[in-house]
Scaffold this motif. Structure first.
Motif, PDB file in Angstrom:
ATOM      1  N   MET A   1       0.851  -1.196   0.000  1.00  0.00           N
ATOM      2  CA  MET A   1       0.000   0.000   0.000  1.00  0.00           C
ATOM      3  C   MET A   1       0.879   1.235   0.000  1.00  0.00           C
ATOM      4  N   ASP A   2       0.554   2.201  -0.883  1.00  0.00           N
ATOM      5  CA  ASP A   2       1.240   3.481  -0.892  1.00  0.00           C
ATOM      6  C   ASP A   2       0.368   4.503  -0.179  1.00  0.00           C
ATOM      7  N   PHE A   3       0.984   5.341   0.664  1.00  0.00           N
ATOM      8  CA  PHE A   3       0.219   6.304   1.437  1.00  0.00           C
ATOM      9  C   PHE A   3       0.136   7.658   0.759  1.00  0.00           C
ATOM     10  N   LEU A   4       0.940   7.868  -0.290  1.00  0.00           N
ATOM     11  CA  LEU A   4       0.818   9.074  -1.093  1.00  0.00           C
ATOM     12  C   LEU A   4      -0.312   8.905  -2.094  1.00  0.00           C
ATOM     13  N   PRO A   5      -0.948   9.999  -2.522  1.00  0.00           N
ATOM     14  CA  PRO A   5      -1.897   9.907  -3.637  1.00  0.00           C
ATOM     15  C   PRO A   5      -1.203   9.306  -4.859  1.00  0.00           C
ATOM     16  N   SER A   6      -1.950   8.609  -5.681  1.00  0.00           N
ATOM     17  CA  SER A   6      -1.363   7.874  -6.799  1.00  0.00           C
ATOM     18  C   SER A   6      -0.569   8.774  -7.734  1.00  0.00           C
ATOM     19  N   ASN A   7      -1.025  10.031  -7.920  1.00  0.00           N
ATOM     20  CA  ASN A   7      -0.285  10.912  -8.823  1.00  0.00           C
ATOM     21  C   ASN A   7       1.058  11.323  -8.226  1.00  0.00           C
ATOM     22  N   LEU A   8       1.114  11.481  -6.889  1.00  0.00           N
ATOM     23  CA  LEU A   8       2.387  11.798  -6.251  1.00  0.00           C
ATOM     24  C   LEU A   8       3.318  10.584  -6.227  1.00  0.00           C
ATOM     25  N   THR A   9       2.741   9.385  -6.049  1.00  0.00           N
ATOM     26  CA  THR A   9       3.546   8.168  -6.130  1.00  0.00           C
ATOM     27  C   THR A   9       4.162   8.042  -7.508  1.00  0.00           C
ATOM     28  N   ALA A  10       3.363   8.309  -8.543  1.00  0.00           N
ATOM     29  CA  ALA A  10       3.874   8.245  -9.919  1.00  0.00           C
ATOM     30  C   ALA A  10       4.973   9.274 -10.136  1.00  0.00           C
ATOM     31  N   TYR A  11       4.808  10.467  -9.561  1.00  0.00           N
ATOM     32  CA  TYR A  11       5.831  11.508  -9.689  1.00  0.00           C
ATOM     33  C   TYR A  11       7.119  11.079  -9.002  1.00  0.00           C
ATOM     34  N   VAL A 163       5.538  -2.191   8.438  1.00  0.00           N
ATOM     35  CA  VAL A 163       5.279  -1.821   9.826  1.00  0.00           C
ATOM     36  C   VAL A 163       4.118  -0.824   9.969  1.00  0.00           C
ATOM     37  N   LEU A 164       3.564  -0.360   8.856  1.00  0.00           N
ATOM     38  CA  LEU A 164       2.327   0.431   8.918  1.00  0.00           C
ATOM     39  C   LEU A 164       1.100  -0.420   8.595  1.00  0.00           C
ATOM     40  N   TRP A 165       1.350  -1.575   8.014  1.00  0.00           N
ATOM     41  CA  TRP A 165       0.321  -2.608   7.824  1.00  0.00           C
ATOM     42  C   TRP A 165      -0.971  -2.049   7.225  1.00  0.00           C
ATOM     43  N   SER A 166      -0.804  -1.424   6.060  1.00  0.00           N
ATOM     44  CA  SER A 166      -1.940  -0.850   5.317  1.00  0.00           C
ATOM     45  C   SER A 166      -2.746   0.148   6.150  1.00  0.00           C
ATOM     46  N   GLY A 167      -2.083   0.824   7.087  1.00  0.00           N
ATOM     47  CA  GLY A 167      -2.750   1.815   7.921  1.00  0.00           C
ATOM     48  C   GLY A 167      -3.493   1.248   9.115  1.00  0.00           C
TER      49      GLY A 167
END
Length: 213
Positions: A1-11, A163-167
């Motif tokens: 799981m990425d915690f950034l918005p998808s557009n920021l993850t892509a950036y 260690v954040l386990w999908s929040g």
């Protein structure tokens, strides 16, 4: 799981050094053909693991949890000329898949795969490790930490994944959930341990970076 918005993850990924062709192929084929592909480290985390390895220049790395071998290749990039990465996994069905990619890499001779349960195999390792990556069953994170600690050199690093386990670490725990309490207990254990310094990084699903004092 990425915690950034998808557009920021892509950036972020667009401004991260690219995967090699071999890693890209392994990434793609894991997602296409293997169950639970979210277990793959992937581009961003893989480059992070490689960067840490290059910074440490380890002679011995231990990886607990191999999956399809992507993270092993990334971690092995920073090994010294005489370095070895020992990677442990109990899933024999994925061994041939992982080896088929390692064998295409010049790092193949530096990767030592051990099939079996980590809790049984770690005590048999007569090595001093510079870098350890824990990415296996979360219920045993604390056990793996305890088993490896005396085999880690002073100043050595442990990286623990998910260690954040999908929040879920900040959400109410469901009665049937046994994994989240284990992750929470591990995080608290590390935070309270005076033998280490640690930082919890919100990279993908969370990486706890632990330095042995």
């Amino acid at each position: 799981m990425d915690f950034l918005p998808s557009n920021l993850t892509a950036y972020a990924e667009a401004h991260t050094s690219p995967e090699s062709d071999l890693l890209r192929q392994l990434n793609r084929n894991t997602r296409a053909h293997i169950m639970a592909p979210r277990m793959l480290s992937g581009h961003m985390q893989g480059r992070f693991l490689s960067m840490i390895s290059w910074m440490v220049r380890p002679r011995r790395i231990l990886e607990i949890g191999t999956y399809t071998g992507y993270s092993a290749l990334c971690l092995a990039e920073g090994l010294t000329d005489d370095g070895v990465l020992i990677t442990i996994d109990h899933n024999e069905e994925l061994e041939d898949f992982a080896r088929s990619y390692w064998q295409q890499s010049p790092l193949n001779s530096k990767i030592d795969f051990r099939l079996g349960l980590a809790a049984d195999l770690i005590p048999t390792l007569n090595e001093t490790f510079d870098l350890v990556f824990i990415d296996a069953d979360k219920r045993n994170n604390s056990l793996y930490f305890d088993l490896i600690f005396d085999k880690l050199r002073p100043g050595g690093l442990i990286l623990a994944d998910n260690v954040l386990w999908s929040g879920k670490v900040i959400e109410p725990i469901k009665p049937s959930d046994q994994d989240t309490p284990a992750v929470l207990a591990f995080n608290e254990k590390i935070q309270a341990d005076p033998r280490v310094e640690n930082v919890l990084l919100p990279v993908r699903d969370g990486i706890m970076m632990i330095r042995k004092r």
